[in-house]
Scaffold this motif. Structure first.
Motif: not given
Ligand code: SF4
Length: 457
Positions: A341, A291, A344-345, A383-385, A336, A397, A393-394
């Motif tokens: 997030c 991600g 991760e990000i 984290c709220d894909p 995540g 982001r 929002p990945c």
């Molecule tokens: S929002 Fe997207 S990039 Fe961020 S942790 Fe979740 S899946 Fe990964």
């Protein structure tokens, strides 16, 4: 706490997107299971009638959107993340119910997406992303011939219930925190990349040429993903109908006036390019996850093309980035599903900031502060894909957070180490605390935040 004995290539792994926890980890689990099944005695294998995969936690909640079913199926069909072609995965996605044979040494089973069951989101297994795989007989009452419980713990790492990690070498310069890492650097008068390289050789047994060839491969695959994403157009897979933007952002950055044609436009285009390739399920490098795979390649491309930094500095920057990823994984999480997030990000942005600081010739204090500043300003990010797809929002982001990494570097490089008030260890501890307190709705389950407020699919 034990010393960090992670390898650079544990962190930077080549494989298909869109989510290291949901694709690379499960694919590895499927691949591992099939190797274990093939090692069973012939008389046991003769009774094999089917394979059942049960997905739990966020693997169940968002696994459809992330393509977990086809990833684990690809693993069971003998594909590893490094060798699996995107075409094979695209084919599985196109015809999910077509039977595909798997050979267990004389016994042939047919598999399709029906073998993968999306089970409970709330469960009692010790890790959120859990999958249980069973080799069953024709008798539904009989015990499975083989059962394994796998945990996809982020960044494509898996753990197997009841199994110890294989032994590794001991790091030459042991550390578990940034404070200890700085002590080792000072005691031994080493640069940060040199220490990471020495530890890598001690832990994996590889020589310097091999390690650096691996680093070059990682950088090459990252750059290829930037190029592939910049060349691609159209709509990303899935029901959202999200159009790719990387190429357009780059073109607009080029034709705008000198003032507007900033480094930021290029950085965003590069990050979009890789994040879109990831969303398309194509080959990327986890950095530290799928991600967040666009941030470090975007920074590397900028360092090469706009900052004219030499390739050796970029290599060393990648090793410094690895050190930050190690610390985050060792003392908190890079998943995540565990930390939101920010893990991760936020960690990817911290790694990219450290990479730029190191490659620009700064020492460990500025490198630490750049990483800390980047991470600090991602704390609390959920984290709220949307729809469970690693798209909104990945993708944006990745672009916003490579810019944050650049900003963090500017702040850190303009500051005296003595005046910096927050250490990286503290920011990582804050990330862990915040992640623990974060509701499960905001940890890759698509049950909160944008995932419920944006009704696009
Ligand atoms: S929002 Fe997207 S990039 Fe961020 S942790 Fe979740 S899946 Fe990964």
């Amino acid at each position: 706490m034990p010393a960090i004995d992670l390898s650079v290539f544990d962190l930077f792994k080549i494989g298909p997107g869109p989510s290291s926890s949901h694709t690379i980890g499960p694919m590895k689990a499927g691949y591992e299971f099939i190797q274990a099944a093939r090692a069973l005695p012939a008389e046991a294998l003769a009774k094999a009638a089917g394979i059942e995969v049960r997905l739990y936690g966020s693997l169940s909640a968002t696994g459809k959107g992330h393509g977990t079913d086809r990833a684990v199926l690809a693993g069971l069909l003998g594909r590893s993340p490094e060798s699996c072609s995107p075409d094979f995965l695209d084919d599985l996605a196109r015809t999910p119910l077509a039977g595909r044979p798997v050979d267990l040494g004389g016994v042939r089973l047919m598999l399709n997406a029906g073998n993968v069951i999306f089970d409970a989101v709330e469960h009692d297994h010790p890790f959120n992303n859990t999958l249980v795989i069973r080799l069953t007989t024709a008798d539904p009452q009989a015990a499975p011939l083989l059962e394994r419980e796998y945990y996809s713990v982020g960044g494509g790492f898996i753990q197997i219930k009841g199994q110890e990690e294989p032994p590794r070498g001991t790091p030459l310069y042991p550390y578990g925190t940034m404070a200890e890492l700085k002590e080792r650097l000072a005691e031994n008068d080493l640069s940060l990349p040199r220490l990471i390289l020495e530890n890598e050789m001690a832990v994996t047994g590889a020589d310097e040429t091999t390690v650096m060839a691996g680093v070059d491969t990682i950088l090459r695959v990252m750059d290829a993903a930037v190029s592939a994403g910049l060349a691609a157009e159209g709509v990303l897979p899935g029901p959202i109908g999200l159009a790719r933007k990387a190429k357009r952002i780059l073109e607009r950055s080029r034709i705008k006036s000198q003032v507007q044609e900033t480094i930021i436009g290029h950085m965003c285009a590069y990050a979009f390019a890789v994040a879109e390739e990831n969303a398309a399920g194509h080959i990327i490098v986890t950095a530290p996850t799928c991600g967040s795979a666009g941030i470090i390649p975007a920074m590397a491309r900028i360092m090469r093309t706009r900052l004219s930094l030499p390739e050796q500095s970029i290599r060393e920057g990648l090793l410094a980035a690895a050190a930050i990823g190690f610390l985050a994984k060792h003392n908190a999480t890079i998943a995540g599903a565990e930390g939101g997030c920010q893990a991760e990000i936020g960690v990817a942005s911290a790694m990219a900031a450290a990479m730029l600081a190191q490659a620009s010739g700064y020492g460990p204090h500025v490198t630490e502060h750049a990483a800390e500043t980047a991470l600090e300003h991602h704390l609390g990010m959920t984290c709220d894909p949307v729809g469970g797809y690693v798209q909104i929002p990945c993708i944006e982001r990745n672009a916003v957070s490579v810019v944050k990494a650049y900003t963090a570097f500017i702040i850190a490089s303009d500051e005296s180490p003595a005046t910096h008030k927050v250490g990286l260890d503290q920011a990582i501890a804050a990330m862990m605390d915040t992640g623990r307190d974060m509701s499960c709705k905001y940890k890759e389950t698509a049950q909160g935040g944008l995932a419920v407020c944006v009704a696009t699919c």
